[in-house]
Motif scaffolding. Structure first.
Motif, PDB file in Angstrom:
ATOM      1  N   ARG A 194      45.301  40.991  47.285  1.00  0.00           N
ATOM      2  CA  ARG A 194      44.022  41.695  47.459  1.00  0.00           C
ATOM      3  C   ARG A 194      42.950  41.171  46.502  1.00  0.00           C
ATOM      4  O   ARG A 194      41.766  41.122  46.846  1.00  0.00           O
ATOM      5  CB  ARG A 194      44.187  43.192  47.185  1.00  0.00           C
ATOM      6  N   ASN A 195      43.355  40.811  45.313  1.00  0.00           N
ATOM      7  CA  ASN A 195      42.405  40.437  44.270  1.00  0.00           C
ATOM      8  C   ASN A 195      42.125  38.938  44.206  1.00  0.00           C
ATOM      9  O   ASN A 195      41.639  38.431  43.191  1.00  0.00           O
ATOM     10  CB  ASN A 195      42.914  40.929  42.912  1.00  0.00           C
ATOM     11  N   GLN A 196      42.405  38.244  45.275  1.00  0.00           N
ATOM     12  CA  GLN A 196      42.091  36.816  45.328  1.00  0.00           C
ATOM     13  C   GLN A 196      40.586  36.578  45.240  1.00  0.00           C
ATOM     14  O   GLN A 196      39.789  37.353  45.784  1.00  0.00           O
ATOM     15  CB  GLN A 196      42.616  36.212  46.627  1.00  0.00           C
ATOM     16  N   THR A 197      40.203  35.506  44.557  1.00  0.00           N
ATOM     17  CA  THR A 197      38.788  35.131  44.543  1.00  0.00           C
ATOM     18  C   THR A 197      38.322  34.742  45.939  1.00  0.00           C
ATOM     19  O   THR A 197      37.138  34.856  46.257  1.00  0.00           O
ATOM     20  CB  THR A 197      38.550  33.955  43.573  1.00  0.00           C
ATOM     21  N   TYR A 198      39.254  34.278  46.755  1.00  0.00           N
ATOM     22  CA  TYR A 198      38.945  33.966  48.154  1.00  0.00           C
ATOM     23  C   TYR A 198      39.087  35.257  48.953  1.00  0.00           C
ATOM     24  O   TYR A 198      40.182  35.799  49.092  1.00  0.00           O
ATOM     25  CB  TYR A 198      39.914  32.898  48.678  1.00  0.00           C
ATOM     26  N   GLN A 199      37.997  35.747  49.501  1.00  0.00           N
ATOM     27  CA  GLN A 199      37.975  37.078  50.100  1.00  0.00           C
ATOM     28  C   GLN A 199      38.195  37.110  51.608  1.00  0.00           C
ATOM     29  O   GLN A 199      38.520  38.157  52.171  1.00  0.00           O
ATOM     30  CB  GLN A 199      36.644  37.758  49.787  1.00  0.00           C
ATOM     31  N   ASN A 200      38.027  35.976  52.288  1.00  0.00           N
ATOM     32  CA  ASN A 200      38.141  35.965  53.751  1.00  0.00           C
ATOM     33  C   ASN A 200      39.615  35.942  54.156  1.00  0.00           C
ATOM     34  O   ASN A 200      40.145  34.944  54.638  1.00  0.00           O
ATOM     35  CB  ASN A 200      37.401  34.767  54.337  1.00  0.00           C
ATOM     36  N   ASP A 245      41.811  49.209  51.647  1.00  0.00           N
ATOM     37  CA  ASP A 245      41.393  47.817  51.874  1.00  0.00           C
ATOM     38  C   ASP A 245      41.501  47.522  53.358  1.00  0.00           C
ATOM     39  O   ASP A 245      42.597  47.424  53.904  1.00  0.00           O
ATOM     40  CB  ASP A 245      42.277  46.855  51.068  1.00  0.00           C
ATOM     41  N   ARG A 303      41.124  44.959  54.997  1.00  0.00           N
ATOM     42  CA  ARG A 303      41.718  43.670  55.354  1.00  0.00           C
ATOM     43  C   ARG A 303      43.227  43.757  55.556  1.00  0.00           C
ATOM     44  O   ARG A 303      43.845  42.833  56.090  1.00  0.00           O
ATOM     45  CB  ARG A 303      41.415  42.641  54.268  1.00  0.00           C
TER      46      ARG A 303
END
Length: 259
Positions: free
Chosen positions: A27-33, A58, A60
């Motif tokens: 969830r906390n990835q810098t890549y959000q897509n 969330d 996603r």
């Protein structure tokens, strides 16, 4: 250039102790897509409720609850419903660095690769060990990639890689087996035109007593899967123009590792 949507597949079964750290790391990835697909494979320890709670906070996250059918069946279910351009796998008791998918996706766009791999850490209760990276710096095609796989320069595991979704078209994990990664990774490589191996360490594999690799009979199951792999590659030798050296390596390297 438009950024790819990544479907991250997390199969879950009775790992309530490790699950929050796993899901949070995705969830906390810098890549959000991201599309995060969590398959609750019949957990009985409260994991299902944890998954649902994460889905509520969330959007996603997509959660599917099913009767216990095993790791391969859980992954296959996620592959059936994924909507991303790329796909990655994170096992339920593992976690990833915050920029893991940012780095892999960027490299995939830059190189046009079909598969991008990384190094990883073995995380024990009392120590952490880096996996050894012994691959070449130049990109692999499917034949040099298959040779590297046969020499264990590319690991058989699916979770330290990012894939284009088309590689999984009409291809599934074999259900009812352990060491199922061994029997699918070579097929994915044979479908790839370009494989890139990155000298980064962004994946943490938890080495716990209850995991498949540490279960009684694990060595036998491991050898059985590699023996079947050798037979499969041997059967496709002429159809795929696979050199004899590569075919022999799949059995020879495994035998040497057991001595």
């Amino acid at each position: 250039m438009e950024r790819y949507k990544i479907s991250v597949i997390i199969p879950v079964y009775n790992v309530v102790r490790y699950l929050p750290k796993c899901i949070d790391s995705v969830r906390n990835q810098t890549y959000q897509n991201l599309e995060i697909i969590v398959i609750d494979d019949g957990s009985t320890d409260g994991c299902g409720g944890i998954c649902d709670a994460y889905a509520k906070k969330d959007e996603r996250i997509r959660v599917v609850h099913q009767k216990n059918q095993g790791l391969s069946a859980a992954r296959n279910r996620a592959l059936d419903i994924m909507t991303g351009d790329l796909v990655g796998f994170v096992d339920f008791d593992d976690w990833i660095e915050p920029d893991y998918y940012e780095v892999l996706e960027k490299h995939m766009r830059k190189t046009g690769a079909d598969i991008v791999t990384s190094g990883y850490y073995y995380v024990y209760q009392d120590k952490v060990i880096k996996s050894r990276i012994n691959h070449q710096e130049a990109p692999y095609d499917k034949y040099s990639g298959l040779k590297a796989l046969s020499e264990h320069k590319i690991p058989h595991v699916v979770w330290n890689k990012l894939y284009r979704k088309n590689l999984f078209a009409a291809l599934k994990f074999i259900e009812g087996r352990t060491y199922e990664d061994v029997l699918i990774t070579y097929r994915l490589i044979m479908r790839a035109e370009r494989i890139e191996c990155m000298d980064i360490y962004g994946y943490h594999q938890t080495m716990r007593a209850g995991s498949i690799a540490h279960c009684p009979g694990g060595v036998v199951e491991d050898f059985s899967a590699h023996y079947e792999l050798w037979q499969n590659v041997k059967a496709q030798k002429y159809l795929e123009n696979i050199p004899e050296e590569i075919v022999d390596n799949f059995l020879k390297i495994r035998l040497c590792s057991l001595i």
